[in-house]
Scaffold this motif. Structure first.
Motif, PDB file in Angstrom:
ATOM      1  N   ASN A 157      39.717  41.538  54.704  1.00 59.48           N
ATOM      2  CA  ASN A 157      38.872  41.889  53.567  1.00 59.48           C
ATOM      3  C   ASN A 157      39.504  41.502  52.242  1.00 59.48           C
ATOM      4  N   ASN A 158      40.826  41.412  52.181  1.00 64.34           N
ATOM      5  CA  ASN A 158      41.455  40.863  50.981  1.00 64.34           C
ATOM      6  C   ASN A 158      41.214  39.367  50.873  1.00 64.34           C
ATOM      7  N   LEU A 159      41.299  38.679  52.009  1.00 67.36           N
ATOM      8  CA  LEU A 159      41.165  37.221  52.001  1.00 67.36           C
ATOM      9  C   LEU A 159      39.739  36.758  51.729  1.00 67.36           C
ATOM     10  N   TRP A 160      38.762  37.657  51.778  1.00 64.17           N
ATOM     11  CA  TRP A 160      37.416  37.256  51.361  1.00 64.17           C
ATOM     12  C   TRP A 160      37.427  36.732  49.927  1.00 64.17           C
ATOM     13  N   GLY A 161      38.420  37.112  49.158  1.00 65.49           N
ATOM     14  CA  GLY A 161      38.471  36.707  47.762  1.00 65.49           C
ATOM     15  C   GLY A 161      38.741  35.239  47.538  1.00 65.49           C
ATOM     16  N   ILE A 162      39.089  34.491  48.579  1.00 65.49           N
ATOM     17  CA  ILE A 162      39.395  33.073  48.386  1.00 65.49           C
ATOM     18  C   ILE A 162      38.384  32.156  49.076  1.00 65.49           C
ATOM     19  N   PHE A 163      37.425  32.728  49.811  1.00 65.19           N
ATOM     20  CA  PHE A 163      36.450  31.892  50.496  1.00 65.19           C
ATOM     21  C   PHE A 163      35.282  31.569  49.568  1.00 65.19           C
ATOM     22  N   PRO A 164      34.791  30.313  49.582  1.00 66.25           N
ATOM     23  CA  PRO A 164      33.773  29.898  48.614  1.00 66.25           C
ATOM     24  C   PRO A 164      32.499  30.727  48.634  1.00 66.25           C
ATOM     25  N   LEU A 165      32.055  31.177  49.806  1.00 66.84           N
ATOM     26  CA  LEU A 165      30.792  31.902  49.888  1.00 66.84           C
ATOM     27  C   LEU A 165      30.923  33.376  49.548  1.00 66.84           C
ATOM     28  N   THR A 166      32.147  33.873  49.412  1.00 68.13           N
ATOM     29  CA  THR A 166      32.341  35.287  49.092  1.00 68.13           C
ATOM     30  C   THR A 166      33.047  35.458  47.748  1.00 68.13           C
ATOM     31  N   LEU A 167      34.276  34.928  47.651  1.00 68.52           N
ATOM     32  CA  LEU A 167      35.059  34.988  46.409  1.00 68.52           C
ATOM     33  C   LEU A 167      35.138  36.396  45.840  1.00 68.52           C
ATOM     34  N   LEU A 168      35.287  37.363  46.732  1.00 69.25           N
ATOM     35  CA  LEU A 168      35.325  38.755  46.290  1.00 69.25           C
ATOM     36  C   LEU A 168      36.053  39.597  47.331  1.00 69.25           C
ATOM     37  N   PRO A 169      37.233  40.128  47.016  1.00 68.34           N
ATOM     38  CA  PRO A 169      37.895  41.026  47.972  1.00 68.34           C
ATOM     39  C   PRO A 169      37.109  42.331  48.098  1.00 68.34           C
ATOM     40  N   THR A 170      36.982  42.827  49.299  1.00 65.39           N
ATOM     41  CA  THR A 170      36.230  44.062  49.505  1.00 65.39           C
ATOM     42  C   THR A 170      36.844  45.219  48.731  1.00 65.39           C
ATOM     43  N   ALA A 171      38.175  45.292  48.705  1.00 68.23           N
ATOM     44  CA  ALA A 171      38.853  46.400  48.026  1.00 68.23           C
ATOM     45  C   ALA A 171      38.813  46.292  46.513  1.00 68.23           C
ATOM     46  N   SER A 172      38.198  45.243  45.957  1.00 64.85           N
ATOM     47  CA  SER A 172      38.024  45.201  44.508  1.00 64.85           C
ATOM     48  C   SER A 172      36.991  46.213  44.049  1.00 64.85           C
ATOM     49  N   HIS A 173      36.244  46.782  44.981  1.00 59.68           N
ATOM     50  CA  HIS A 173      35.406  47.953  44.702  1.00 59.68           C
ATOM     51  C   HIS A 173      36.217  49.174  45.106  1.00 59.68           C
ATOM     52  N   VAL A 174      36.449  50.090  44.178  1.00 63.26           N
ATOM     53  CA  VAL A 174      37.390  51.181  44.397  1.00 63.26           C
ATOM     54  C   VAL A 174      36.981  52.093  45.545  1.00 63.26           C
ATOM     55  N   GLY A 175      35.679  52.168  45.844  1.00 64.93           N
ATOM     56  CA  GLY A 175      35.236  53.030  46.927  1.00 64.93           C
ATOM     57  C   GLY A 175      35.830  52.654  48.269  1.00 64.93           C
ATOM     58  N   TRP A 176      35.996  51.352  48.507  1.00 63.46           N
ATOM     59  CA  TRP A 176      36.576  50.906  49.772  1.00 63.46           C
ATOM     60  C   TRP A 176      38.052  51.247  49.840  1.00 63.46           C
TER      61      TRP A 176
END
Length: 263
Positions: free
Chosen positions: A106-125
Protein backbone atom coordinates in the motif's frame (compact mmCIF):
# COMPACT_ATOMS: atom_id res chain seq x y z
CA UNK A 1 8.79 43.71 -7.25
CA UNK A 2 6.42 44.22 -10.18
CA UNK A 3 9.08 42.89 -12.55
CA UNK A 4 9.46 39.70 -10.50
CA UNK A 5 5.68 39.25 -10.48
CA UNK A 6 5.57 39.46 -14.27
CA UNK A 7 8.15 36.69 -14.48
CA UNK A 8 6.19 34.43 -12.15
CA UNK A 9 2.48 34.73 -13.01
CA UNK A 10 1.28 32.14 -10.49
CA UNK A 11 -2.05 33.73 -9.59
CA UNK A 12 -3.99 31.03 -11.46
CA UNK A 13 -1.98 28.14 -10.03
CA UNK A 14 -3.70 26.28 -7.20
CA UNK A 15 -1.05 24.52 -5.12
CA UNK A 16 -1.91 21.06 -3.77
CA UNK A 17 -2.85 20.77 -0.13
CA UNK A 18 -4.73 18.62 2.34
CA UNK A 19 -7.84 18.75 0.16
CA UNK A 20 -5.92 16.93 -2.59
CA UNK A 21 -6.16 13.78 -0.47
CA UNK A 22 -9.95 13.96 -0.01
CA UNK A 23 -11.12 11.71 -2.83
CA UNK A 24 -14.72 11.25 -3.95
CA UNK A 25 -16.36 7.81 -3.72
CA UNK A 26 -15.96 5.54 -6.72
CA UNK A 27 -19.58 4.39 -6.44
CA UNK A 28 -22.24 7.10 -5.98
CA UNK A 29 -24.02 6.70 -2.67
CA UNK A 30 -21.26 4.53 -1.16
CA UNK A 31 -18.98 7.09 0.54
CA UNK A 32 -16.61 4.54 2.09
CA UNK A 33 -15.68 2.92 -1.24
CA UNK A 34 -13.09 5.35 -2.55
CA UNK A 35 -9.70 4.98 -4.21
CA UNK A 36 -8.05 4.18 -0.89
CA UNK A 37 -10.42 1.29 -0.27
CA UNK A 38 -9.96 -0.03 -3.80
CA UNK A 39 -6.17 0.02 -3.47
CA UNK A 40 -6.36 -1.76 -0.12
CA UNK A 41 -8.64 -4.48 -1.51
CA UNK A 42 -6.46 -4.99 -4.57
CA UNK A 43 -3.38 -5.18 -2.35
CA UNK A 44 -4.98 -7.97 -0.29
CA UNK A 45 -5.64 -9.96 -3.47
CA UNK A 46 -2.08 -9.41 -4.72
CA UNK A 47 -0.55 -10.35 -1.37
CA UNK A 48 -2.62 -13.53 -1.07
CA UNK A 49 -1.79 -14.51 -4.64
CA UNK A 50 1.93 -13.91 -4.04
CA UNK A 51 2.24 -15.90 -0.83
CA UNK A 52 -0.02 -18.74 -1.99
CA UNK A 53 2.06 -19.03 -5.16
CA UNK A 54 5.27 -19.02 -3.15
CA UNK A 55 3.90 -21.70 -0.79
CA UNK A 56 3.21 -24.06 -3.71
CA UNK A 57 6.70 -23.76 -5.21
CA UNK A 58 9.05 -25.87 -3.11
CA UNK A 59 11.59 -26.98 -5.69
CA UNK A 60 15.01 -28.03 -4.45
CA UNK A 61 16.57 -25.59 -6.92
CA UNK A 62 14.44 -22.46 -6.53
CA UNK A 63 13.29 -20.40 -9.46
CA UNK A 64 13.67 -16.64 -9.43
CA UNK A 65 10.14 -16.23 -8.12
CA UNK A 66 10.68 -18.80 -5.38
CA UNK A 67 13.96 -17.13 -4.47
CA UNK A 68 12.18 -13.79 -4.02
CA UNK A 69 9.48 -15.38 -1.88
CA UNK A 70 11.98 -17.26 0.28
CA UNK A 71 14.12 -14.15 0.69
CA UNK A 72 11.09 -12.10 1.78
CA UNK A 73 9.96 -14.82 4.20
CA UNK A 74 13.45 -15.23 5.67
CA UNK A 75 13.81 -11.49 6.10
CA UNK A 76 10.57 -11.17 8.08
CA UNK A 77 11.14 -14.43 9.95
CA UNK A 78 14.71 -13.82 11.05
CA UNK A 79 15.14 -10.05 11.17
CA UNK A 80 11.68 -8.93 12.26
CA UNK A 81 10.43 -12.01 14.09
CA UNK A 82 13.16 -14.05 15.73
CA UNK A 83 15.58 -11.23 16.47
CA UNK A 84 12.90 -8.93 17.93
CA UNK A 85 10.56 -11.34 19.75
CA UNK A 86 12.73 -14.33 20.63
CA UNK A 87 11.99 -18.03 20.89
CA UNK A 88 8.18 -17.63 20.78
CA UNK A 89 8.25 -15.66 17.54
CA UNK A 90 6.69 -18.37 15.33
CA UNK A 91 3.19 -17.89 16.67
CA UNK A 92 3.30 -14.21 15.66
CA UNK A 93 5.07 -14.71 12.33
CA UNK A 94 1.89 -14.87 10.16
CA UNK A 95 0.76 -11.51 11.54
CA UNK A 96 4.18 -9.92 10.99
CA UNK A 97 4.29 -11.19 7.40
CA UNK A 98 0.76 -9.94 6.77
CA UNK A 99 1.35 -6.49 8.26
CA UNK A 100 4.70 -6.04 6.49
CA UNK A 101 3.24 -7.12 3.13
CA UNK A 102 0.14 -4.95 3.50
CA UNK A 103 2.01 -1.80 4.52
CA UNK A 104 4.68 -2.30 1.86
CA UNK A 105 2.27 -2.85 -1.05
CA UNK A 106 0.00 0.00 0.00
CA UNK A 107 2.98 2.33 0.35
CA UNK A 108 4.25 1.38 -3.09
CA UNK A 109 0.94 2.38 -4.68
CA UNK A 110 2.43 5.86 -4.52
CA UNK A 111 4.81 5.18 -7.40
CA UNK A 112 2.53 3.38 -9.87
CA UNK A 113 1.18 5.53 -12.74
CA UNK A 114 -2.47 4.54 -12.32
CA UNK A 115 -2.52 5.15 -8.56
CA UNK A 116 0.26 7.56 -7.50
CA UNK A 117 -1.16 7.62 -4.00
CA UNK A 118 -0.02 5.67 -0.92
CA UNK A 119 -2.98 4.28 0.99
CA UNK A 120 -1.55 5.48 4.32
CA UNK A 121 -1.47 9.07 3.06
CA UNK A 122 -5.04 9.11 4.36
CA UNK A 123 -4.67 9.19 8.15
CA UNK A 124 -7.63 6.87 8.72
CA UNK A 125 -5.73 3.92 7.26
CA UNK A 126 -2.69 4.62 9.44
CA UNK A 127 -4.94 4.83 12.51
CA UNK A 128 -6.61 1.56 11.56
CA UNK A 129 -3.32 -0.32 11.16
CA UNK A 130 -1.91 1.06 14.41
CA UNK A 131 -5.16 0.26 16.21
CA UNK A 132 -4.95 -3.34 15.02
CA UNK A 133 -1.40 -3.62 16.35
CA UNK A 134 -2.47 -1.99 19.65
CA UNK A 135 -5.29 -4.49 20.16
CA UNK A 136 -3.00 -7.41 19.33
CA UNK A 137 -0.06 -6.68 21.64
CA UNK A 138 -2.31 -5.68 24.55
CA UNK A 139 -4.44 -8.80 24.09
CA UNK A 140 -1.28 -10.94 24.06
CA UNK A 141 -0.04 -9.31 27.25
CA UNK A 142 -3.40 -9.67 29.02
CA UNK A 143 -3.62 -13.32 27.99
CA UNK A 144 -0.18 -14.02 29.43
CA UNK A 145 -0.26 -11.99 32.66
CA UNK A 146 -3.98 -11.34 33.25
CA UNK A 147 -5.52 -7.84 33.28
CA UNK A 148 -4.03 -6.71 36.61
CA UNK A 149 -0.71 -8.43 36.04
CA UNK A 150 -0.37 -6.91 32.58
CA UNK A 151 -1.16 -3.46 33.91
CA UNK A 152 1.62 -3.88 36.48
CA UNK A 153 3.88 -5.26 33.78
CA UNK A 154 3.57 -2.20 31.51
CA UNK A 155 3.50 0.48 34.22
CA UNK A 156 6.05 -0.62 36.82
CA UNK A 157 9.56 -1.27 35.44
CA UNK A 158 11.68 -3.68 37.48
CA UNK A 159 14.01 -2.12 40.01
CA UNK A 160 12.09 1.14 40.41
CA UNK A 161 11.77 2.13 44.09
CA UNK A 162 8.27 2.33 45.54
CA UNK A 163 8.48 6.02 46.31
CA UNK A 164 8.77 6.74 42.56
CA UNK A 165 5.57 4.84 41.64
CA UNK A 166 3.34 7.98 41.62
CA UNK A 167 5.59 9.48 38.94
CA UNK A 168 6.54 6.37 36.95
CA UNK A 169 3.15 4.66 36.69
CA UNK A 170 1.34 7.52 34.85
CA UNK A 171 4.32 8.07 32.53
CA UNK A 172 4.63 4.38 31.68
CA UNK A 173 0.89 4.07 31.15
CA UNK A 174 0.87 7.02 28.78
CA UNK A 175 3.94 5.74 26.92
CA UNK A 176 2.96 2.06 26.56
CA UNK A 177 -0.82 2.25 26.31
CA UNK A 178 -1.72 5.62 24.78
CA UNK A 179 1.30 7.10 22.98
CA UNK A 180 2.47 3.99 21.13
CA UNK A 181 -0.48 3.69 18.73
CA UNK A 182 -0.42 7.44 18.05
CA UNK A 183 3.28 7.55 17.21
CA UNK A 184 3.03 4.33 15.19
CA UNK A 185 0.21 5.69 13.05
CA UNK A 186 1.43 9.27 12.71
CA UNK A 187 4.94 8.19 11.72
CA UNK A 188 3.57 6.16 8.81
CA UNK A 189 0.96 8.75 7.83
CA UNK A 190 3.31 11.74 8.02
CA UNK A 191 5.94 10.13 5.80
CA UNK A 192 3.43 8.99 3.17
CA UNK A 193 1.50 12.26 3.23
CA UNK A 194 4.54 14.53 3.11
CA UNK A 195 6.26 12.53 0.39
CA UNK A 196 3.21 12.47 -1.86
CA UNK A 197 2.49 16.16 -1.25
CA UNK A 198 6.08 17.02 -2.19
CA UNK A 199 5.74 15.06 -5.42
CA UNK A 200 2.46 16.86 -6.20
CA UNK A 201 4.05 20.26 -5.63
CA UNK A 202 6.94 19.64 -8.03
CA UNK A 203 4.89 17.81 -10.68
CA UNK A 204 1.92 20.18 -10.77
CA UNK A 205 4.10 23.25 -10.32
CA UNK A 206 6.48 22.09 -13.05
CA UNK A 207 3.59 21.32 -15.40
CA UNK A 208 2.11 24.77 -14.82
CA UNK A 209 5.40 26.57 -15.36
CA UNK A 210 6.19 24.59 -18.50
CA UNK A 211 2.81 24.65 -20.24
CA UNK A 212 0.82 27.53 -18.80
CA UNK A 213 3.44 30.21 -18.21
CA UNK A 214 4.86 32.53 -20.85
CA UNK A 215 8.34 33.67 -19.66
CA UNK A 216 11.21 31.46 -20.78
CA UNK A 217 12.72 31.39 -17.28
CA UNK A 218 9.50 29.87 -16.00
CA UNK A 219 9.57 27.13 -18.63
CA UNK A 220 13.17 26.29 -17.75
CA UNK A 221 12.22 26.17 -14.08
CA UNK A 222 9.32 23.89 -14.99
CA UNK A 223 11.65 21.44 -16.74
CA UNK A 224 13.95 21.35 -13.73
CA UNK A 225 10.97 20.90 -11.43
CA UNK A 226 9.74 17.88 -13.38
CA UNK A 227 13.23 16.37 -13.49
CA UNK A 228 13.63 16.88 -9.76
CA UNK A 229 10.27 15.20 -9.17
CA UNK A 230 11.75 12.02 -10.66
CA UNK A 231 14.51 12.15 -8.04
CA UNK A 232 11.86 12.54 -5.37
CA UNK A 233 10.09 9.46 -6.74
CA UNK A 234 13.31 7.51 -6.24
CA UNK A 235 13.60 8.78 -2.68
CA UNK A 236 9.95 7.90 -2.11
CA UNK A 237 10.58 4.26 -3.01
CA UNK A 238 13.26 4.09 -0.34
CA UNK A 239 11.04 5.81 2.24
CA UNK A 240 8.06 3.58 1.44
CA UNK A 241 10.09 0.40 1.93
CA UNK A 242 11.75 1.81 5.04
CA UNK A 243 8.43 2.77 6.63
CA UNK A 244 7.03 -0.72 6.05
CA UNK A 245 10.12 -2.10 7.77
CA UNK A 246 9.90 0.35 10.69
CA UNK A 247 6.18 -0.29 11.18
CA UNK A 248 6.79 -4.05 11.38
CA UNK A 249 9.87 -3.69 13.59
CA UNK A 250 7.91 -1.61 16.09
CA UNK A 251 5.04 -4.09 15.95
CA UNK A 252 7.43 -6.91 16.82
CA UNK A 253 9.02 -4.80 19.54
CA UNK A 254 5.64 -4.06 21.13
CA UNK A 255 4.74 -7.74 21.07
CA UNK A 256 8.09 -8.56 22.64
CA UNK A 257 7.66 -5.98 25.41
CA UNK A 258 4.11 -7.19 26.11
CA UNK A 259 5.25 -10.78 26.57
CA UNK A 260 8.68 -10.28 28.17
CA UNK A 261 9.08 -11.62 31.68
CA UNK A 262 10.84 -8.43 32.68
CA UNK A 263 9.69 -5.09 31.39
Amino acid sequence: MSGWTSLMPMETFEPPGVESFDLPPLIPGVPWFDKYMLMALVSVVLILAFWLTMARKNALVPSRGQFVGEAAYSFVRNTLGRDMIGHDFKKYLPFLIAIFSFVLVNNLWGIFPLTLLPTASHVGWAYGLAGLVWVLYNAIGIKKFGPIGYLRHVTIPPGVPTWMFPLIIPLEFLSNILVRPLTLSLRLFANMFAGHLLVLVFVLGGEYLLLHSEPLVNKVAGVFSLIFSMAIFGLEIFVQILQAYIFTVLTAQYISSATAEEH
